[in-house]
Scaffold this active site. Structure first.
Site, PDB file in Angstrom:
ATOM      1  N   HIS A 125       0.853  -1.197   0.000  1.00  0.00           N
ATOM      2  CA  HIS A 125       0.000   0.000   0.000  1.00  0.00           C
ATOM      3  C   HIS A 125       0.892   1.251   0.000  1.00  0.00           C
ATOM      4  CE1 HIS A 125      -2.762   3.086   1.397  1.00  0.00           C
ATOM      5  NE2 HIS A 125      -3.732   2.314   0.958  1.00  0.00           N
ATOM      6  N   GLU A 167      -4.004   2.309  -7.268  1.00  0.00           N
ATOM      7  CA  GLU A 167      -4.343   3.428  -6.391  1.00  0.00           C
ATOM      8  C   GLU A 167      -3.432   4.606  -6.705  1.00  0.00           C
ATOM      9  OE1 GLU A 167      -6.580   2.340  -2.605  1.00  0.00           O
ATOM     10  OE2 GLU A 167      -4.483   1.939  -2.186  1.00  0.00           O
TER      11      GLU A 167
END
Ligand code: PGA
Length: 226
Positions: free
Chosen positions: A94, A154
């Site tokens: 992430h 993302e």
């Protein structure tokens, strides 16, 4: 009409506690949209609180894994220690892990390998400009592993805590097509400020296999409405 089923993942980040996790699950279950497959990624200790719902109302995931199998790595949670907790997915790489914890493409690749060894499906999070290098670091994956690998696109600037600047959907779809060619995963999700106002547009696209939701996943009613 939303092409079904889509994978919708909640990333709670470092939020909620034992009691609020349980009441989240109760509210989510009574409001959920049956059309999607839901995954909830709580902080590690809250995996215990969510056991009564795990594998039935939603599936459990984690937000990170140790890059090591086991041993003297204080504070690191290795995939093997999750056995028995019904963890089926792991968010890996992430942007917050990369930015605040110095995670590299190589570390992410080690984590991906360990996730597979322990029967956990990795969800590798990447921005567009990282995809090529991350693909190279994942070069050793077998064909079978690649066919169950999930990628979450993302864009950093779209994540709510990094500014929440959403791109036009055509730009997002183009990036997703590029990433699909580079990494050849089984599914590509989109994440970055997803909420009730924009989720439908992403879900309606046949190029997008699901969503990774941060801030808006903390409210179970909002998350269930996506
Ligand atoms: P956001 O977070 O939905 O709050 O933008 C997404 C993520 O960081 O995974």
């Amino acid at each position: 009409m939303i092409p079904s089923p889509k994978l919708v993942i909640a990333n709670w980040k470092s939020n909620l506690d034992w009691h609020s996790a349980k009441s989240w699950a109760e509210k989510f279950v009574s409001n959920k949209n049956q059309a999607h497959s839901y995954v909830v990624c709580p902080p590690f200790p809250l995996l215990g609180a969510l056991q009564p719902w795990a594998g039935q109302d939603f599936v459990l995931g984690v937000q990170d894994l140790s890059p090591y199998e086991s041993g003297a790595y204080t504070g690191a949670v290795s995939a093997g220690t999750l056995e028995g907790l019904r963890v089926e997915y792991a968010l890996l790489g992430h942007s917050e892990r990369r930015m605040y914890f110095g995670e590299t493409n190589q570390t992410v690749a080690q984590k991906v390998e360990l996730a597979f060894e322990h029967g956990i499906t990795p969800v590798v999070c990447i921005d567009r400009d990282q995809a090529q290098a991350q693909a190279a670091a994942l070069d050793g994956l077998t064909r079978a592993q690649r066919s169950s690998l999930i990628v979450a696109y993302e864009p950093m600037h779209a994540i709510s805590t990094f500014g929440g600047q959403e791109d036009p959907i055509e730009v997002t779809i183009q990036a997703i097509q590029e990433i699909r060619n580079q990494l050849n995963p089984s599914a590509v999700l989109y994440g970055g400020s997803v909420g009730p106002k924009n989720a439908i547009a992403y879900l309606q696209s046949s190029e997008i296999d699901g969503l990774l939701v941060g801030a808006k996943s903390l409210d179970p009613v909002i998350f269930a409405s996506l």
